[in-house]
Design a protein around this motif. Structure first.
Motif, mmCIF file in Angstrom:
data_model
loop_
_atom_site.group_PDB
_atom_site.id
_atom_site.type_symbol
_atom_site.label_atom_id
_atom_site.label_comp_id
_atom_site.label_asym_id
_atom_site.label_seq_id
_atom_site.Cartn_x
_atom_site.Cartn_y
_atom_site.Cartn_z
ATOM 1 N N ILE B 273 -82.289 37.992 31.814
ATOM 2 C CA ILE B 273 -82.269 37.939 33.273
ATOM 3 C C ILE B 273 -83.349 36.969 33.733
ATOM 4 O O ILE B 273 -84.492 37.026 33.275
ATOM 5 N N VAL B 275 -85.937 36.233 36.171
ATOM 6 C CA VAL B 275 -86.660 36.896 37.259
ATOM 7 C C VAL B 275 -87.655 35.902 37.833
ATOM 8 O O VAL B 275 -88.485 35.361 37.105
ATOM 9 N N ALA B 301 -81.439 46.212 41.246
ATOM 10 C CA ALA B 301 -81.139 44.798 41.018
ATOM 11 C C ALA B 301 -80.801 44.565 39.542
ATOM 12 O O ALA B 301 -79.856 43.846 39.213
ATOM 13 N N THR B 305 -76.710 43.717 38.308
ATOM 14 C CA THR B 305 -76.450 42.378 37.770
ATOM 15 C C THR B 305 -75.936 42.463 36.332
ATOM 16 O O THR B 305 -75.787 41.441 35.661
ATOM 17 N N ALA B 311 -77.649 36.572 35.093
ATOM 18 C CA ALA B 311 -78.278 37.378 36.145
ATOM 19 C C ALA B 311 -79.553 36.721 36.638
ATOM 20 O O ALA B 311 -80.316 36.156 35.852
ATOM 21 N N ARG B 312 -79.754 36.800 37.949
ATOM 22 C CA ARG B 312 -80.956 36.202 38.533
ATOM 23 C C ARG B 312 -81.492 37.132 39.616
ATOM 24 O O ARG B 312 -80.747 37.604 40.485
ATOM 25 N N ILE B 313 -82.775 37.414 39.537
ATOM 26 C CA ILE B 313 -83.414 38.279 40.532
ATOM 27 C C ILE B 313 -84.645 37.559 41.076
ATOM 28 O O ILE B 313 -85.462 37.042 40.299
ATOM 29 N N ASP B 330 -80.660 39.587 44.488
ATOM 30 C CA ASP B 330 -79.998 39.490 43.183
ATOM 31 C C ASP B 330 -78.628 38.859 43.350
ATOM 32 O O ASP B 330 -78.129 38.710 44.465
ATOM 33 N N ASN B 331 -78.020 38.461 42.227
ATOM 34 C CA ASN B 331 -76.680 37.880 42.287
ATOM 35 C C ASN B 331 -75.659 38.824 41.638
ATOM 36 O O ASN B 331 -74.720 38.395 41.005
ATOM 37 N N GLY B 332 -75.884 40.122 41.821
ATOM 38 C CA GLY B 332 -75.053 41.124 41.160
ATOM 39 C C GLY B 332 -73.828 41.527 41.951
ATOM 40 O O GLY B 332 -73.265 40.741 42.716
ATOM 41 N N GLY B 386 -73.830 39.495 45.248
ATOM 42 C CA GLY B 386 -75.231 39.885 45.236
ATOM 43 C C GLY B 386 -75.701 40.545 46.518
ATOM 44 O O GLY B 386 -74.977 40.614 47.510
ATOM 45 N N THR B 388 -79.398 41.299 49.036
ATOM 46 C CA THR B 388 -80.810 41.028 49.327
ATOM 47 C C THR B 388 -81.371 42.203 50.120
ATOM 48 O O THR B 388 -80.843 42.546 51.171
#
Lengths: 129, 395
Positions: B273, B275, B301, B305, B311-313, B330-332, B386, B388
């Motif tokens: 991931i 982060v 988050a 994801t 995955a990006r947080i 996040d992009n979940g 995602g 926010t």
């Protein structure tokens, strides 16, 4: 020979579970759902261990233990208290002297039968325990 | 009362006005009541009623030996009269306050003997949005002289209680809540845990004797009992944490978030991931409780994801006036914004349990803890694009 255990507990579900778990291990059990009956059964002096709830109708757990310990006919056997998990350390410590030990409720089937072992004479312990 | 001296006065003049109480006063047939026809009401009664109707607080004039009630709109609302009819007009004041009358009686009668009295902090049943609710009110009883010079009636005003009484009431409510918490965990949780254990044991120890469908049912019983007991634990926990006193200190949010990210990464070492931690200003708050807030949002988050290839947080923060706003992006899986209202509710879930585990407790707890700090929490999201979360906390 394995032990005879007297359970004094007014909560039917806890009582049923405790009885089931103890019998499964091969112990003999007798039960009482209030303090007065518990004291009479205990004074028959056939039990090797007494498990006693604290919060009982009429006579409560500590009163039961005190009544037994001061009774002329009492043949001392361990009396172990069932305590609520919410009990704090101070409350637990107040039981020292009245009870020989305590087991937390709700009864955990995984540890219950081994939790009573220390209170039984080695010859009376269930073979599996 | 010297009714023989009364002059006929047109009520349309002195009762002019279009609120429902004035209209009800005009349209009631008073001739059949102890007060007699409205045209013949003495000046003293009309003056006192005028004061009563103008009063900004709930106010009632209890006139004559029968304590016939005349009152203003605020009083009508308190008595549950919703704004179209006023059936308590002309009725006995004591009947309206039936439950409190025994403790109110001597103060009322004191005023009937020309001595004003104040009765503090009475527990009474009043109407709030259609339901009868207990409330604490202070009653003021003022004697009103009639033309004979004797007491014709009593002007009763209802006042809000004194702060000390409110404090007491709050303490009482808190005590009740604590008691309820104890009941929840002791009287409900315990039998459920036992039920769970019993059902589980029947399945594991007696399965050879049980038909398959009976086993399946017993499994459901065990799972249901466990779920209920878990929820009771969660309610107790949320209630305990949201009542705990705040111990405010300077909180280094950057370090806090950094350590949480390490923990979450360690719990899922197989995942990769990204982060990104931006600037995270310090704030004043309870470090333990804020840790719970960030832990809940960050673990969400991480969880949501899980099905994303990369995955990006991102966690950032910035000062905005008196607040610091933190963003956890996040992009979940995100969620549909139309359900956003449910997001912070206890036991509310946005995804099927089979898809993403969880009891629906984390965000409910986070919101309560943020609000206890005097802050707010919001979420913006789109399904599969995602989410926010923004936390605005007093700096």
């Amino acid at each position: 020979m394995s032990a005879h255990i007297l359970i004094i507990e007014d909560n039917e579900m806890s009582l049923a579970l405790a009885e089931y778990l103890l019998r499964r291990e091969g112990y003999t059990t007798s039960t009482a759902v209030d303090g007065d009956t518990g004291v009479s059964l205990a004074l028959e002096n056939t039990a090797d261990l007494i498990l006693c709830d604290l919060d009982l109708p009429s006579m409560d757990g500590p009163e039961v233990a005190t009544a037994l310990r001061t009774h002329a006919d009492w043949r001392a056997v361990p009396i172990v208290a069932f305590t609520a998990a919410s009990m704090n350390e101070q409350q637990r410590r107040s039981l020292v002297g009245t009870f020989d030990g305590c087991i937390a409720k709700p009864i955990d089937p995984g540890s219950f039968s081994s939790a009573i072992i220390p209170y039984l004479m080695p010859t009376l312990r269930a073979s599996q325990g | 009362m010297r009714w023989d001296e009364r002059k006929e006065v047109n009520p349309a003049q002195w009762l002019a006005g279009h609120d429902f109480i004035r209209e009800s006063l005009r349209s009631t047939d008073w001739a059949t009541t102890p007060l007699g026809p409205i045209e013949g009401w003495p000046q003293s009664l009309r003056t006192a009623l005028g004061i009563c109707l103008q009063s900004p607080t709930p106010c009632c004039l209890a006139w004559g030996p029968g304590r016939s009630q005349l009152y203003n709109q605020a009083y009508a609302q308190l008595c549950g009269e919703a704004g179209s009819a006023a059936p308590a007009l002309g009725q006995d004041f004591a009947a309206t306050w039936r439950e409190a009358w025994p403790s109110m009686r001597s103060s009322f009668e004191c005023a009937q003997r020309a001595a004003p009295s104040l009765l503090g902090n009475q527990r009474v049943l009043i109407d709030r949005q259609g339901t009868r609710e207990e409330a604490i009110m202070t009653f003021s009883f003022v004697p009103v002289c009639d033309e004979s010079g004797g007491v014709g009636g009593v002007l009763v005003s209802l006042l809000d209680p004194e702060p000390a009484a409110l404090r007491l009431e709050l303490d009482r409510a808190n005590e009740e809540l604590k008691q309820l918490g104890y009941t929840l965990s002791h009287d409900l949780r315990s039998p459920l845990r036992t039920l769970e254990a019993m059902a589980h044991m029947v399945v594991t120890e007696h399965s050879p004797q049980l038909p398959g469908d009976a086993q399946a049912l017993l499994n459901q019983i065990a799972r249901g009992a466990k779920k209920l007991a878990d929820r009771i634990d969660a309610v107790s926990r949320v209630s305990r944490l949201t009542r705990a006193p705040l111990s405010r200190r300077r909180v280094d949010v950057a370090t806090l978030v950094g350590s949480l990210v390490v923990e979450l990464r360690n719990a899922a070492p197989e995942r990769h991931i990204d982060v990104v931690l931006g600037e995270l200003p310090e704030i004043d708050g309870d470090p333990e409780l804020l840790r719970l807030v960030f832990a809940n949002i960050l673990s969400n988050a991480f969880k949501f994801t899980r099905k994303v290839t990369q995955a990006r947080i991102e966690v950032t923060g910035q000062r905005q006036g008196q607040h610091v706003v933190y963003y956890i992006k996040d992009n979940g899986a995100g969620f549909e914004m139309q359900y956003a209202g449910k997001l912070f509710g206890l036991f509310q879930r946005m995804h099927a349990e089979s898809e993403f585990e969880g009891a629906g407790v984390g965000l409910a707890l986070a919101r309560r803890l943020v609000e206890r700090h005097g802050g707010t929490i919001r979420a913006e999201a789109r399904s599969n694009e995602g989410a926010t979360f923004s936390l605005a906390l007093p700096a």
